[in-house]
Design an enzyme around this catalytic site. Structure first.
Site, PDB file in Angstrom:
ATOM      1  N   GLU A 189       0.821  -1.221   0.000  1.00 51.38           N
ATOM      2  CA  GLU A 189       0.000   0.000   0.000  1.00 51.38           C
ATOM      3  C   GLU A 189       0.850   1.265   0.000  1.00 51.38           C
ATOM      4  O   GLU A 189       0.531   2.241  -0.684  1.00 51.38           O
ATOM      5  CB  GLU A 189      -0.951   0.015   1.204  1.00 51.38           C
ATOM      6  N   HIS A 219     -11.784  -4.739   8.776  1.00 48.80           N
ATOM      7  CA  HIS A 219     -12.306  -4.578   7.413  1.00 48.80           C
ATOM      8  C   HIS A 219     -13.644  -3.836   7.406  1.00 48.80           C
ATOM      9  O   HIS A 219     -14.452  -4.040   6.503  1.00 48.80           O
ATOM     10  CB  HIS A 219     -12.482  -5.944   6.727  1.00 48.80           C
TER      11      HIS A 219
END
Lengths: 332, 324
Positions: free
Chosen positions: B59, B128
């Site tokens: 990322e 999440h």
């Protein structure tokens, strides 16, 4: 390729008189600039953390003098040498370090954030390793836009211990983008010797697992740096993938001006002073018949004159308007 | 009217932007395969993998590559698959993207979009399901867009891509497959920084973001049955925030509820409440009430997660409190 006993002038291979003179002048400009920075910093004319690269000039000179303006360089917190060698105007650089309106970043950035787009100096960073992927992105953009130019990023051996370094090497290799990663391994990460941070002996050792070609050279021998970077640059300009060039060097001053410094008792500065990159080039030049010590003294004098002119320019530059931060937080 | 979804509108809008401008590229994990929510479906087939670039699970580097590419002439749209992973890229976003224009004295632009998505309700558990957009609103130099529908995606995503600044678009995973009809002639791009009055009313103002806009509309319909007309405002962008539209409404209604899915404590609702009370304290007839999630991580277990996620019921409770 690394090594060479103290005092060994090296071969000087690959240089000619004109290139050697340019390297000499570039190294003297960096040396003179940074030697002047120290008192300017201690008198608070120069602001913020001031990281000097005295002793490391050969890397900046050997790399940046070979690049065109449209070939971007990203740099780290120790950026003065890279910026000067890439063509950033000395007066505007110093004005930036003094927070003045005529600084190259209008006084908003300072020494750790120097940018000069016109000369392809896309920027220093105050976060170690933080801009390594920028160079990959810039090289990727160059390829997609059909521009025949690689990107270069300087980093220190300390940055090799960051996660972003591994991510960057992997992406550069995976996508085979033309980027040259130049490591200045000066043996110290901030105050701590490399041996206390990693058991990996050479930063270039980290390239092989990512299948990135690499070389380690004596970073205090400007001829070696110049030749090794010329090789890497030729590959990159031809559209090859990444290359990691590790330059073993040594900073002859602290991490920043005024740092505690006690840790340096363990450092053999005297041995390294004997490998001063400027003096070595002068010995190489004498042996090769390019120029003599008098030419070096003239280059030094010219550099010190340029520095004094830069000081006069920067010191007379006003501080920026108070409205500038709000004006430049967003692009319009 | 054309039937579509939020996810399909993202893919269609990206495709239109890539057709119109060769500098637009898409990078992210699995983007060339359409991604887990199909938001990049079809792009690699049309534009090839040189412009729709699959990345490893990196990322920070993905974000950094986008910054460098944006500084050198591309207009990257990078996807961080879940906002829960934004921490990995925050240094790049906060110290790199957000400050480059400023620190360079205006020399560098970073015209990149970072798309990501948040929200609970799909049993994704604590790593999440978060709504972390307020982290990003605290960073000068970033713009933050929170589309509440396919229509808003179609209106705002093109403007985000065209913007010379780094823009974070925080989508909502619970909206992705909600069916919606858009006009056949399409939706024109609209500038960032303008709120939308979704429903007119004079009795109370409800400022709601992202998926809470639908919840607010549902609450307003219920209130209307009981004689209370709520004005529902979707700020659409948190940075820049359209305070004048919100303040004008509150000046008329005298009452404000701010609703978001994020944890209430330290959420963006606190900023809206503070700015409104500074702008129109003497117009207020009641204290401003915020609706948000409790100050705990998102739980997995269905009864617990259902109780955790705020919705129309919580907005109704809040409206009753401001009505006294």
């Amino acid at each position: 390729m690394a090594g060479g006993a103290a005092g060994d002038p090296g071969s000087g291979g690959g240089l000619d008189a004109a290139v050697a003179e340019r390297l000499l002048e570039t190294m003297w400009r960096i040396r003179a600039f940074e030697e002047r920075l120290e008192p300017l910093k201690r008198s608070s004319m120069v602001l913020g953390l001031t990281h000097l690269s005295i002793g490391q000039e050969a890397v900046a000179a050997g790399v940046c003098t070979q690049l065109r303006d449209d070939e971007p360089v990203y740099s780290n917190h120790r950026a003065n040498g890279h910026a000067l060698a890439k063509g950033v105007d000395m007066g505007r650089l110093l004005a930036e370090l003094m927070g003045r309106a005529e600084g190259c970043c209008r006084g908003l950035g300072g020494s750790m954030h120097v940018v000069d787009v016109a000369h392809g100096f896309l920027g220093a960073t105050g976060v170690v390793g933080g801009n390594l992927p920028f160079a990959v992105g810039s090289a990727l953009a160059g390829r997609l836009l059909g521009q025949d130019r690689p990107a270069v990023v300087f980093f220190g051996d300390g940055a090799a211990q960051t996660g972003i370094f591994a991510e960057t090497l992997n992406l550069a290799s995976l996508w085979q983008v033309p980027v040259v990663l130049v490591c200045e391994n000066n043996g110290f990460a901030e105050f701590t010797p490399r041996s206390a941070h990693t058991r990996v002996e050479r930063v270039s050792d980290l390239a092989a697992p990512f299948r990135v070609p690499a070389a380690t050279v004596d970073g205090n021998d400007v001829a070696q740096v110049h030749a090794a970077f010329a090789h890497a640059l030729a590959l990159a300009r031809a559209g090859s993938g990444p290359f990691l060039l590790e330059c073993l060097t040594h900073r002859l001053s602290g991490h920043y001006v005024g740092d505690p410094g006690g840790y340096r008792a363990a450092v053999e500065d005297e041995a390294w002073r004997a490998r001063d990159p400027i003096e070595r080039l002068v010995r190489q030049a004498a042996a090769a018949g390019w120029f003599d010590a008098e030419r070096s003294r003239a280059a030094e004098a010219a550099a010190r004159d340029e520095v004094e002119a830069a000081v006069a320019f920067a010191a007379s530059s006003p501080f920026p308007d108070l409205g500038l931060p709000a004006e430049l937080t967003y692009a319009r | 009217m054309a039937e579509t979804t939020y996810a399909a509108t993202i893919a269609a809008t990206l495709a239109a932007a890539m057709r119109a401008d060769e500098r637009v590229v898409v990078l992210g994990e699995d983007v060339a395969l359409g991604g887990p929510y199909l938001t990049t479906k079809g792009l690699a087939e049309e534009f090839g993998t040189a412009r729709v670039v699959n990345t490893p699970i990196s990322e920070a580097a993905i974000c950094g590559v986008a910054i460098g590419a944006a500084q050198s002439g591309l207009r990257p749209v990078v996807e961080i698959m879940f906002i829960d992973f934004i921490g990995l890229a925050l240094d790049q976003l906060v110290n790199g993207a957000a400050k480059a224009h400023f620190m360079s004295g205006g020399q560098l632009d970073v015209p990149m979009v970072l798309r990501t998505q948040g929200g609970a309700g799909q049993r994704g558990a604590a790593q999440h399901s978060q709504s972390l957009e307020s982290w990003l609103t605290h960073v000068p130099g970033l713009k933050v867009v929170v589309p509440s529908s396919a229509r808003e995606v179609a209106a705002l995503l093109p403007s985000a891509i065209a913007d010379p600044n780094p823009v974070v678009v925080v989508e909502s995973k619970t909206l992705y497959f909600r069916h919606e009809t858009l006009p056949d002639e399409g939706v024109s791009p609209e500038p960032l920084g303008r709120a939308r009055v979704v429903r007119r009313g004079d009795d109370v103002t409800i400022v709601a973001t992202s998926k809470m806009v639908n919840e607010a509309i549902e609450a307003a319909a219920h209130l209307s049955e009981h004689g209370v007309e709520a004005e529902v405002i979707d700020p659409r962008t948190l940075v820049p925030l359209d305070l004048p539209t919100i303040a004008a409404s509150v000046a008329r209604t005298g009452r404000l509820v701010v609703a978001h899915e994020a944890v209430q404590h330290g959420g963006f609702g606190a900023e809206i409440a503070a700015e409104v009370q500074e702008a129109c304290f003497y117009d207020l007839d009641a204290p401003i009430v915020r609706v948000g999630a409790p100050f705990t991580p998102v739980p997995l277990s269905p009864p617990l997660e259902d109780a955790y996620v705020p919705g129309a019921a919580e907005i109704l409770d809040a409206v009753r409190r401001v009505l006294g």
